[in-house]
Motif scaffolding. Structure first.
Motif, mmCIF file in Angstrom:
data_model
loop_
_atom_site.group_PDB
_atom_site.id
_atom_site.type_symbol
_atom_site.label_atom_id
_atom_site.label_comp_id
_atom_site.label_asym_id
_atom_site.label_seq_id
_atom_site.Cartn_x
_atom_site.Cartn_y
_atom_site.Cartn_z
ATOM 1 N N SER A 244 4.038 1.157 -5.014
ATOM 2 C CA SER A 244 5.415 1.634 -4.816
ATOM 3 C C SER A 244 6.266 0.615 -4.058
ATOM 4 O O SER A 244 7.497 0.650 -4.132
ATOM 5 N N ILE A 245 5.618 -0.281 -3.315
ATOM 6 C CA ILE A 245 6.314 -1.383 -2.639
ATOM 7 C C ILE A 245 5.623 -2.678 -3.063
ATOM 8 O O ILE A 245 4.407 -2.826 -2.897
ATOM 9 N N THR A 246 6.389 -3.595 -3.602
ATOM 10 C CA THR A 246 5.823 -4.857 -4.085
ATOM 11 C C THR A 246 5.724 -5.898 -2.975
ATOM 12 O O THR A 246 4.703 -6.576 -2.825
ATOM 13 N N GLY A 267 -3.769 -0.602 5.717
ATOM 14 C CA GLY A 267 -4.624 -0.935 4.581
ATOM 15 C C GLY A 267 -3.859 -1.131 3.284
ATOM 16 O O GLY A 267 -4.423 -0.958 2.203
ATOM 17 N N ARG A 268 -2.597 -1.546 3.388
ATOM 18 C CA ARG A 268 -1.747 -1.695 2.199
ATOM 19 C C ARG A 268 -1.514 -3.168 1.874
ATOM 20 O O ARG A 268 -0.396 -3.589 1.572
ATOM 21 N N THR A 269 -2.567 -3.966 1.924
ATOM 22 C CA THR A 269 -2.403 -5.415 1.775
ATOM 23 C C THR A 269 -2.060 -5.855 0.353
ATOM 24 O O THR A 269 -1.948 -7.050 0.085
ATOM 25 N N GLU A 270 -1.886 -4.882 -0.548
ATOM 26 C CA GLU A 270 -1.332 -5.254 -1.861
ATOM 27 C C GLU A 270 0.142 -5.628 -1.741
ATOM 28 O O GLU A 270 0.711 -6.291 -2.611
ATOM 29 N N PRO A 292 -1.304 -9.780 4.824
ATOM 30 C CA PRO A 292 -0.330 -9.673 3.721
ATOM 31 C C PRO A 292 0.734 -10.774 3.739
ATOM 32 O O PRO A 292 1.429 -10.965 2.749
ATOM 33 N N TRP A 293 0.862 -11.480 4.851
ATOM 34 C CA TRP A 293 1.858 -12.538 4.961
ATOM 35 C C TRP A 293 1.319 -13.779 4.246
ATOM 36 O O TRP A 293 0.355 -14.398 4.688
ATOM 37 N N VAL A 294 1.941 -14.137 3.128
ATOM 38 C CA VAL A 294 1.382 -15.183 2.273
ATOM 39 C C VAL A 294 2.196 -16.482 2.253
ATOM 40 O O VAL A 294 1.679 -17.511 1.815
#
Length: 375
Positions: A244-246, A267-270, A292-294
């Motif tokens: 739901s959030i990209t 736990g939403r590291t997508e 998640p910070w890429v």
């Protein structure tokens, strides 16, 4: 008749004496003018060549660094760059932090002027708040160089990162990784010149990619990291389904750290995070494969401080400096970094072209000054 002749001779004699005196005075004035011009030319030549007497006058300067806020590792590394460069020039820095209070920043500027600092560095703030005080400093013959302040005052050099390029690099990476579509969260705050510039690029970005939708935005500069974490936690509850959030676009690294903490804890590291600015702490998070910070766009904060000091010392030397100076950013992504060792910004240049020590603003006489102080 004799009386008339004597009167005429007297008048003639007076006129002749006046003409002689006038000619002498003219020669004296011309001589002084030529001497002043020669002295000025000699002074200019000495300044241009960076002779030892010219360099010696730059030693022992008292510099005030007036900051709107000094939160986070980016600011810490920027201050470190300022202090080290001033020390290399034989001077001393006093940091006047304003706790994100523009009124306090104005007061700190007045303090620096009244205490007759040799030079003033400004970090952030804005033109509305600072222009009057900066004009006062210029009138007092105290040179000023500002960073990310949005100032346009004659005689003042304004230094800035290329904020639209920072935004463009980070946003284009987001779009590429997301395939040009998805729901995103924007973390940004109004009222800061660099943020306003980044917003221009962001608005164009949304028009360019109509399938990328902004579903939420927030941002608070008072406690940026904590506020970003708290607000992101609430948004994750509002959008609990994976997918739901990209991505999140954070227009400041303090924001990026906050949302990264919230996403990781949930736990939403997508959800991927794309930021602006780069420090050692930021780099560690980007390198972490569980983070998640890429990616982020930024310039070396220590180098920014060094460059700002160099332009101030050019002014102290009597040089005419550019009204605006831009620091070009680079893009740092996890894909470009090694996986077998942890990096700091000091060795990031080995992996990211364009990062690292900058010679921007340096001159032969400033190099000579560093050598003289270092002996």
């Amino acid at each position: 008749m004799n009386k008339q002749k004597r009167a005429w001779l007297s008048v003639t004699l007076i006129l002749a004496i006046a003409l002689v005196l006038s000619a002498c005075g003219s020669k004296t004035n011309n001589s002084n003018g030529a001497g002043n011009a020669a002295a000025n030319n000699a002074s200019s030549n000495n300044a241009a060549s960076g002779d030892s007497s010219s360099v010696d006058t730059l030693k022992g300067k008292k510099i005030a660094l007036i900051m709107q806020f000094n939160q986070g590792t980016f600011s810490a590394q920027y201050v470190d760059g300022v202090k080290k460069q001033v020390e290399k020039f034989g001077g001393k820095v006093t940091v006047l932090a304003s706790d994100n209070d523009l009124n306090k920043m104005v007061s700190n500027l007045d303090t620096a002027i009244n205490q007759k600092y040799d030079g003033i560095l400004l970090d952030h703030g804005n033109a509305d708040a600072l222009t009057s005080g900066v004009n006062k400093a210029v009138a007092a013959h105290i040179p000023v160089v500002a960073f990310d302040s949005g100032l346009s005052v004659e005689g003042v050099t304004s230094l800035a990162q290329n904020d639209q390029m920072l935004a463009d690099k980070s946003l284009e990476a987001l779009a590429k990784d997301a395939g040009g579509k998805g729901n995103i969260v924007k973390v940004w705050v109004a009222g800061f010149p660099p943020m306003e510039s980044r917003q221009i690029t962001y608005a164009s970005f949304l028009k360019k990619y109509p399938d990328i939708k902004e579903i939420a935005q927030f941002g608070d500069a008072s406690q940026p990291q904590l506020d970003a974490q708290t607000r992101m936690e609430a948004i994750l509850k509002q959008y609990p389904e994976k997918g739901s959030i990209t991505a999140v676009w954070a227009a400041w690294d303090e924001f990026a750290k906050g949302v990264t903490n919230a996403i990781k804890q949930a736990g939403r590291t997508e959800i991927k995070v794309y930021g602006i600015d780069m420090s050692d702490e930021d780099l560690a998070l980007i390198q972490d494969p569980t983070s998640p910070w890429v990616a982020a766009a930024g310039a070396d904060p220590s180098s920014i401080g060094q460059v700002q000091v160099r332009y101030l010392y050019q002014k102290l030397h009597g040089d005419a400096t550019d009204a605006t100076v831009q620091i070009e950013p680079v893009f740092v992504s996890r894909d470009a970094l090694p996986t077998d060792k942890k990096l700091t910004t000091a060795d990031l240049g080995e992996y990211v072209q364009g990062w690292g020590k900058s010679e921007q603003g340096n001159t032969d006489y400033l190099k000579e000054l560093e050598q003289a102080v270092g002996k």
